[in-house]
Design an enzyme around this catalytic site. Structure first.
Site, PDB file in Angstrom:
ATOM      1  N   GLU A  92       0.850  -1.207   0.000  1.00 18.07           N
ATOM      2  CA  GLU A  92       0.000   0.000   0.000  1.00 18.07           C
ATOM      3  C   GLU A  92       0.874   1.242   0.000  1.00 18.07           C
ATOM      4  O   GLU A  92       2.088   1.161   0.218  1.00 18.07           O
ATOM      5  CB  GLU A  92      -0.951  -0.036   1.201  1.00 18.07           C
ATOM      6  CG  GLU A  92      -2.008  -1.113   1.020  1.00 18.07           C
ATOM      7  CD  GLU A  92      -3.093  -1.111   2.077  1.00 18.07           C
ATOM      8  OE1 GLU A  92      -3.415  -0.037   2.592  1.00 18.07           O
ATOM      9  OE2 GLU A  92      -3.592  -2.197   2.376  1.00 18.07           O
TER      10      GLU A  92
ATOM     11  N   HIS B  15      -9.677   9.241   2.554  1.00 16.87           N
ATOM     12  CA  HIS B  15      -9.177   8.186   1.652  1.00 16.87           C
ATOM     13  C   HIS B  15      -9.455   8.636   0.224  1.00 16.87           C
ATOM     14  O   HIS B  15     -10.562   9.075  -0.080  1.00 16.87           O
ATOM     15  CB  HIS B  15      -9.881   6.861   1.953  1.00 16.87           C
ATOM     16  CG  HIS B  15      -9.171   5.674   1.375  1.00 16.87           C
ATOM     17  ND1 HIS B  15      -9.038   5.477   0.022  1.00 16.87           N
ATOM     18  CD2 HIS B  15      -8.553   4.619   1.955  1.00 16.87           C
ATOM     19  CE1 HIS B  15      -8.363   4.356  -0.199  1.00 16.87           C
ATOM     20  NE2 HIS B  15      -8.055   3.815   0.965  1.00 16.87           N
TER      21      HIS B  15
ATOM     22  N   ARG C 195      -1.689   9.511   1.066  1.00 17.94           N
ATOM     23  CA  ARG C 195      -3.124   9.694   0.817  1.00 17.94           C
ATOM     24  C   ARG C 195      -3.541  11.151   0.679  1.00 17.94           C
ATOM     25  O   ARG C 195      -4.396  11.484  -0.146  1.00 17.94           O
ATOM     26  CB  ARG C 195      -3.922   9.078   1.967  1.00 17.94           C
ATOM     27  CG  ARG C 195      -3.955   7.605   1.861  1.00 17.94           C
ATOM     28  CD  ARG C 195      -4.829   6.971   2.877  1.00 17.94           C
ATOM     29  NE  ARG C 195      -4.719   5.541   2.633  1.00 17.94           N
ATOM     30  CZ  ARG C 195      -5.175   4.606   3.429  1.00 17.94           C
ATOM     31  NH1 ARG C 195      -5.787   4.936   4.539  1.00 17.94           N
ATOM     32  NH2 ARG C 195      -5.027   3.340   3.125  1.00 17.94           N
TER      33      ARG C 195
ATOM     34  N   HIS D  77     -12.238   9.070   6.210  1.00 17.50           N
ATOM     35  CA  HIS D  77     -11.896   7.656   6.396  1.00 17.50           C
ATOM     36  C   HIS D  77     -11.409   7.326   7.806  1.00 17.50           C
ATOM     37  O   HIS D  77     -11.855   6.365   8.400  1.00 17.50           O
ATOM     38  CB  HIS D  77     -10.812   7.308   5.376  1.00 17.50           C
ATOM     39  CG  HIS D  77     -10.399   5.875   5.373  1.00 17.50           C
ATOM     40  ND1 HIS D  77     -11.292   4.850   5.135  1.00 17.50           N
ATOM     41  CD2 HIS D  77      -9.185   5.283   5.562  1.00 17.50           C
ATOM     42  CE1 HIS D  77     -10.651   3.683   5.174  1.00 17.50           C
ATOM     43  NE2 HIS D  77      -9.379   3.926   5.446  1.00 17.50           N
TER      44      HIS D  77
ATOM     45  N   ARG E  11      -1.890   8.872   9.019  1.00 18.66           N
ATOM     46  CA  ARG E  11      -1.663   7.447   9.299  1.00 18.66           C
ATOM     47  C   ARG E  11      -1.123   6.724   8.072  1.00 18.66           C
ATOM     48  O   ARG E  11      -1.605   6.907   6.957  1.00 18.66           O
ATOM     49  CB  ARG E  11      -2.982   6.798   9.714  1.00 18.66           C
ATOM     50  CG  ARG E  11      -2.913   5.320   9.953  1.00 18.66           C
ATOM     51  CD  ARG E  11      -4.266   4.795  10.320  1.00 18.66           C
ATOM     52  NE  ARG E  11      -5.204   4.984   9.236  1.00 18.66           N
ATOM     53  CZ  ARG E  11      -5.633   4.026   8.415  1.00 18.66           C
ATOM     54  NH1 ARG E  11      -5.198   2.794   8.572  1.00 18.66           N
ATOM     55  NH2 ARG E  11      -6.487   4.284   7.464  1.00 18.66           N
TER      56      ARG E  11
HETATM   57  P1  FAD Z   1     -14.750  -0.059  15.121  1.00 21.08           P
HETATM   58  O1  FAD Z   1     -14.406  -1.291  14.393  1.00 21.08           O
HETATM   59  O2  FAD Z   1     -15.335   1.055  14.354  1.00 21.08           O
HETATM   60  O3  FAD Z   1     -15.761  -0.451  16.280  1.00 21.08           O
HETATM   61  C1  FAD Z   1     -16.361   0.534  17.105  1.00 21.08           C
HETATM   62  C2  FAD Z   1     -17.433  -0.138  17.929  1.00 21.08           C
HETATM   63  O4  FAD Z   1     -17.921   0.731  18.933  1.00 21.08           O
HETATM   64  C3  FAD Z   1     -18.649  -0.575  17.127  1.00 21.08           C
HETATM   65  O5  FAD Z   1     -19.012  -1.859  17.565  1.00 21.08           O
HETATM   66  C4  FAD Z   1     -19.720   0.455  17.529  1.00 21.08           C
HETATM   67  O6  FAD Z   1     -21.028  -0.018  17.395  1.00 21.08           O
HETATM   68  C5  FAD Z   1     -19.338   0.675  18.971  1.00 21.08           C
HETATM   69  N1  FAD Z   1     -19.808   1.924  19.590  1.00 21.08           N
HETATM   70  C6  FAD Z   1     -19.549   3.189  19.190  1.00 21.08           C
HETATM   71  N2  FAD Z   1     -20.134   4.070  20.039  1.00 21.08           N
HETATM   72  C7  FAD Z   1     -20.765   3.345  20.997  1.00 21.08           C
HETATM   73  C8  FAD Z   1     -21.547   3.671  22.140  1.00 21.08           C
HETATM   74  N3  FAD Z   1     -21.839   4.941  22.486  1.00 21.08           N
HETATM   75  N4  FAD Z   1     -22.041   2.659  22.892  1.00 21.08           N
HETATM   76  C9  FAD Z   1     -21.808   1.377  22.575  1.00 21.08           C
HETATM   77  N5  FAD Z   1     -21.074   1.003  21.489  1.00 21.08           N
HETATM   78  C10 FAD Z   1     -20.560   1.984  20.728  1.00 21.08           C
HETATM   79  N6  FAD Z   1      -7.357  -0.036   8.718  1.00 21.08           N
HETATM   80  C11 FAD Z   1      -6.327  -0.876   8.455  1.00 21.08           C
HETATM   81  O7  FAD Z   1      -5.378  -0.942   9.225  1.00 21.08           O
HETATM   82  N7  FAD Z   1      -6.359  -1.658   7.352  1.00 21.08           N
HETATM   83  C12 FAD Z   1      -7.390  -1.648   6.453  1.00 21.08           C
HETATM   84  O8  FAD Z   1      -7.377  -2.379   5.482  1.00 21.08           O
HETATM   85  C13 FAD Z   1      -8.459  -0.753   6.702  1.00 21.08           C
HETATM   86  N8  FAD Z   1      -9.494  -0.663   5.829  1.00 21.08           N
HETATM   87  C14 FAD Z   1     -10.571   0.102   6.162  1.00 21.08           C
HETATM   88  C15 FAD Z   1     -11.676   0.113   5.317  1.00 21.08           C
HETATM   89  C16 FAD Z   1     -12.807   0.824   5.658  1.00 21.08           C
HETATM   90  C17 FAD Z   1     -14.004   0.821   4.746  1.00 21.08           C
HETATM   91  C18 FAD Z   1     -12.826   1.571   6.870  1.00 21.08           C
HETATM   92  C19 FAD Z   1     -14.044   2.349   7.264  1.00 21.08           C
HETATM   93  C20 FAD Z   1     -11.715   1.596   7.701  1.00 21.08           C
HETATM   94  C21 FAD Z   1     -10.581   0.867   7.351  1.00 21.08           C
HETATM   95  N9  FAD Z   1      -9.453   0.858   8.169  1.00 21.08           N
HETATM   96  C22 FAD Z   1      -8.413   0.023   7.878  1.00 21.08           C
HETATM   97  C23 FAD Z   1      -9.485   1.522   9.484  1.00 21.08           C
HETATM   98  C24 FAD Z   1      -9.805   0.456  10.529  1.00 21.08           C
HETATM   99  O9  FAD Z   1     -10.737  -0.450  10.003  1.00 21.08           O
HETATM  100  C25 FAD Z   1     -10.369   1.056  11.800  1.00 21.08           C
HETATM  101  O10 FAD Z   1      -9.552   2.092  12.248  1.00 21.08           O
HETATM  102  C26 FAD Z   1     -10.435   0.004  12.890  1.00 21.08           C
HETATM  103  O11 FAD Z   1     -11.118  -1.134  12.417  1.00 21.08           O
HETATM  104  C27 FAD Z   1     -11.135   0.579  14.104  1.00 21.08           C
HETATM  105  O12 FAD Z   1     -11.412  -0.469  14.993  1.00 21.08           O
HETATM  106  P2  FAD Z   1     -12.122  -0.127  16.357  1.00 21.08           P
HETATM  107  O13 FAD Z   1     -12.352  -1.420  17.052  1.00 21.08           O
HETATM  108  O14 FAD Z   1     -11.374   0.927  17.055  1.00 21.08           O
HETATM  109  O15 FAD Z   1     -13.519   0.536  15.925  1.00 21.08           O
HETATM  110  C1  SIN Z   2      -7.474   0.393   2.080  1.00 19.42           C
HETATM  111  O1  SIN Z   2      -7.639  -0.819   1.926  1.00 19.42           O
HETATM  112  O2  SIN Z   2      -7.245   1.176   1.161  1.00 19.42           O
HETATM  113  C2  SIN Z   2      -7.613   0.968   3.446  1.00 19.42           C
HETATM  114  C3  SIN Z   2      -6.428   0.640   4.242  1.00 19.42           C
HETATM  115  C4  SIN Z   2      -6.341   1.536   5.432  1.00 19.42           C
HETATM  116  O3  SIN Z   2      -7.116   2.484   5.575  1.00 19.42           O
HETATM  117  O4  SIN Z   2      -5.450   1.292   6.240  1.00 19.42           O
END
Ligand code: FAD
Ligand code: SIN
Length: 514
Positions: free
Chosen positions: A118, A234, A280, A341, A376
């Site tokens: 990437e 993104h 990005r 993103h 990031r």
């Molecule tokens: P999340 O997975 O967003 O989970 C948050 C949780 O908190 C959810 O369950 C939500 O319902 C809950 N929640 C929120 N507020 C409350 C509340 N008030 N009460 C109770 N529950 C609540 N990163 C990478 O490193 N590699 C990738 O390939 C990548 N691809 C991505 C693709 C997309 C489409 C997106 C959107 C992001 C991507 N990212 C990627 C970023 C990465 O996915 C996220 O930063 C990471 O998954 C965040 O994980 P998390 O557990 O912190 O939050």
């Molecule tokens: C992507 O697959 O382009 C997202 C990866 C990331 O946000 O880290």
């Protein structure tokens, strides 16, 4: 007067959120005693579920944590906390093993893992699963363990307040979204894993749950927040009228896909030596310039000539989504435009995931560990979720307690306290005033609009709470972005287009006034 809610106690820890950070933290903490996991939607909903590219880990034969660290620091534009980033890259191999033990099956090539490439990574070091369905594969494996293990799970339960005794964490107030009842849970530790805030912008790759709740909850409890002006856009989100938010992974460009303008011409070579694999922020701004020049809402991603890879095999999720929208990845260009993103900022934490409030931990996208600086590096966020979730639980297990030392230079901040009339209002405001390109005039106008929102009574509904939290998030973001009079990483000011290390090589930290 109605009876106060009955308290449900005896938990060793409460985890809020069930993305990768929350699921992993809950699984690890369940070895210490009873753990409660509350999440506002279905167990698997969150940004993690939608992650495509994968998880960065310098474990390949020609790679090293030192090289991964150098790339992370370069991407972060002078604001990466090197000690924290070192923890991140050096823990990667162990956390990948943990994930495998929890049942995550990374894609392989020959005898070892397959590594994707990437933007801004000097090496191919991104592990993926089920092609481009990495997040879904990880979430499914962790959720299955959580459901069959010792964690008590409450879905459709909205965390509404971190409860304190004095200034120390004592539990959580929440809203049962099915019955409408208020519930109180007692525990000496709460792990915030509420994810990011992409749903605060009109165009986003994030799911609707990403409304920045954790930032407003922790801020109200007295925790410091930081880096909120650094929001990563993104470059390649799918853009077609009526289509839902959907990411077109950067890993496609890593395999040779190129951006083209309205006339089919490539253009990234004119903007950066790394062309389509430039950082990005550079790609997103170049696309905006091309779109403005052509009066177009999108540019085009050409995936027809990848490096010996069939896009439908390597990227089955993206291929299926595009097919549903009338596009064959092997023959047709994909309409793409930048979208909100990833939030680099959040609740300020130390190397053990501690916030400045005793007993309150944060990990994943809701935390600001400092590893991303102002921008990031792709695929570092999935890694960050597990590295710091693990460390938060290790700290909990140690019984050492305490809190992160407060920042000596934090700014006291009192949110205006109003709320937008609806969710779309805040989305339009932030997209227009605090999007890819910002100016003092737009930011100040946005801030004045937010401060003019009237106070709103909190109804016992998710929508009502989210509107109030979005207002706090928007006001903090606009304030930080207006204050930072320079351009750095993901924060670009048209009125201050240069990076200014003399004045601004420092983080902006806010704490609740009073
Ligand atoms: P999340 O997975 O967003 O989970 C948050 C949780 O908190 C959810 O369950 C939500 O319902 C809950 N929640 C929120 N507020 C409350 C509340 N008030 N009460 C109770 N529950 C609540 N990163 C990478 O490193 N590699 C990738 O390939 C990548 N691809 C991505 C693709 C997309 C489409 C997106 C959107 C992001 C991507 N990212 C990627 C970023 C990465 O996915 C996220 O930063 C990471 O998954 C965040 O994980 P998390 O557990 O912190 O939050
Ligand atoms: C992507 O697959 O382009 C997202 C990866 C990331 O946000 O880290």
């Amino acid at each position: 007067m109605s009876d106060p809610p009955r308290a449900d106690g005896g938990y060793r820890a409460i985890v809020i959120g069930s993305g990768m950070a929350g699921l992993f933290a809950a699984l690890e903490a369940s070895a210490l005693g009873p753990v409660l996991l509350v999440t506002k939607a279905e167990l698997q909903e969150g940004s993690t579920l939608h992650a495509q590219g994968g998880i960065a880990a310098a474990i390949g034969p020609d790679d090293s944590p030192e090289q991964h660290l150098a790339d992370t620091i370069a991407a972060g534009a002078g604001l990466v906390d090197e000690a924290m980033a070192r923890v991140l890259v050096e823990s990667a191999a162990q956390r990948i093993r943990d994930l495998e033990q929890y049942g995550v099956d990374f894609d392989s090539e020959g005898a070892g893992p397959a590594f994707g490439r990437e933007g801004a990574h000097r090496n191919a070091r991104v592990l993926h699963a089920r092609g481009d369905r990495t997040g879904a594969a990880i979430t499914a494996a962790l959720a299955e363990r959580v459901e069959s293990g010792r964690v008590t799970v409450r879905q459709h339960t909205l965390a509404t307040e971190i409860l304190l005794e004095g200034s120390t964490t004592a539990g959580l107030r929440a809203l049962d979204l099915e019955s409408g009842a208020e519930v109180v849970f007692e525990a000496p530790a709460v792990v915030l894993a509420t994810g990011g805030a992409g749903a605060a912008f009109s165009h986003t790759t994030n799911p609707p749950v990403a409304t920045g709740d954790g930032i407003a909850l922790a801020f109200a409890a007295g925790a410091e927040v930081t880096d909120l002006e650094f929001y990563q856009f993104h470059p390649t989100a799918f853009r077609q009228a009526g289509a839902p938010p959907f990411l077109i992974s950067e890993a496609l460009r890593g395999e040779g896909a190129v951006l083209r303008d309205e006339h089919g011409r490539t253009f990234m070579g004119r903007y950066h030596p790394l062309a389509d694999l430039a950082p990005r922020d550079v790609v997103a701004r170049a696309m905006v310039a091309e779109m403005q020049a052509a009066h177009a809402d999108q540019v085009w991603l050409d995936c027809t000539a990848l490096n010996g890879v069939d896009p439908t095999e390597r990227f089955p999720g993206i291929a299926a989504f595009c097919r549903d929208h009338g596009i064959d990845l092997r023959h047709d260009p994909v309409p793409v435009a930048p979208a909100a993103h990833y939030l680099m900022g959040g609740v300020r934490t130390d190397e053990w995931g501690r916030t400045t409030v005793p007993g309150l931990y944060a990990c994943g996208e809701s935390a600001a560990t400092g590893v991303h600086g102002a921008n990031r590096l792709a695929s570092n966020s999935l890694l960050e979720t597990v590295v710091f979730a693990k460390r938060a639980v290790e700290h909990l297990a140690s019984g050492a307690g305490g809190a992160m030392a407060p920042c000596a230079a934090s700014t006291p901040f009192a949110p205006a306290g109003g709320a937008p009339p609806d969710h779309a209002t805040v989305q339009r405001l932030l997209w227009r005033r605090a999007g890819i390109e910002r100016s003092g005039e737009e930011l100040a106008g946005g801030l004045a609009a937010v401060r003019a929102w009237p106070a709103a009574a909190r109804e016992p509904s998710r929508e009502s709470h989210e509107r109030c939290w979005l207002a706090v998030f928007a006001e903090l973001l606009l304030t930080a972005a207006l204050t930072r009079e320079e351009s750095r990483g993901a924060h670009f000011r048209t009125d201050f287009p240069e990076r200014d290390d003399n004045r601004w090589q420092r983080r902006l930290v806010y704490r609740r006034a009073g």
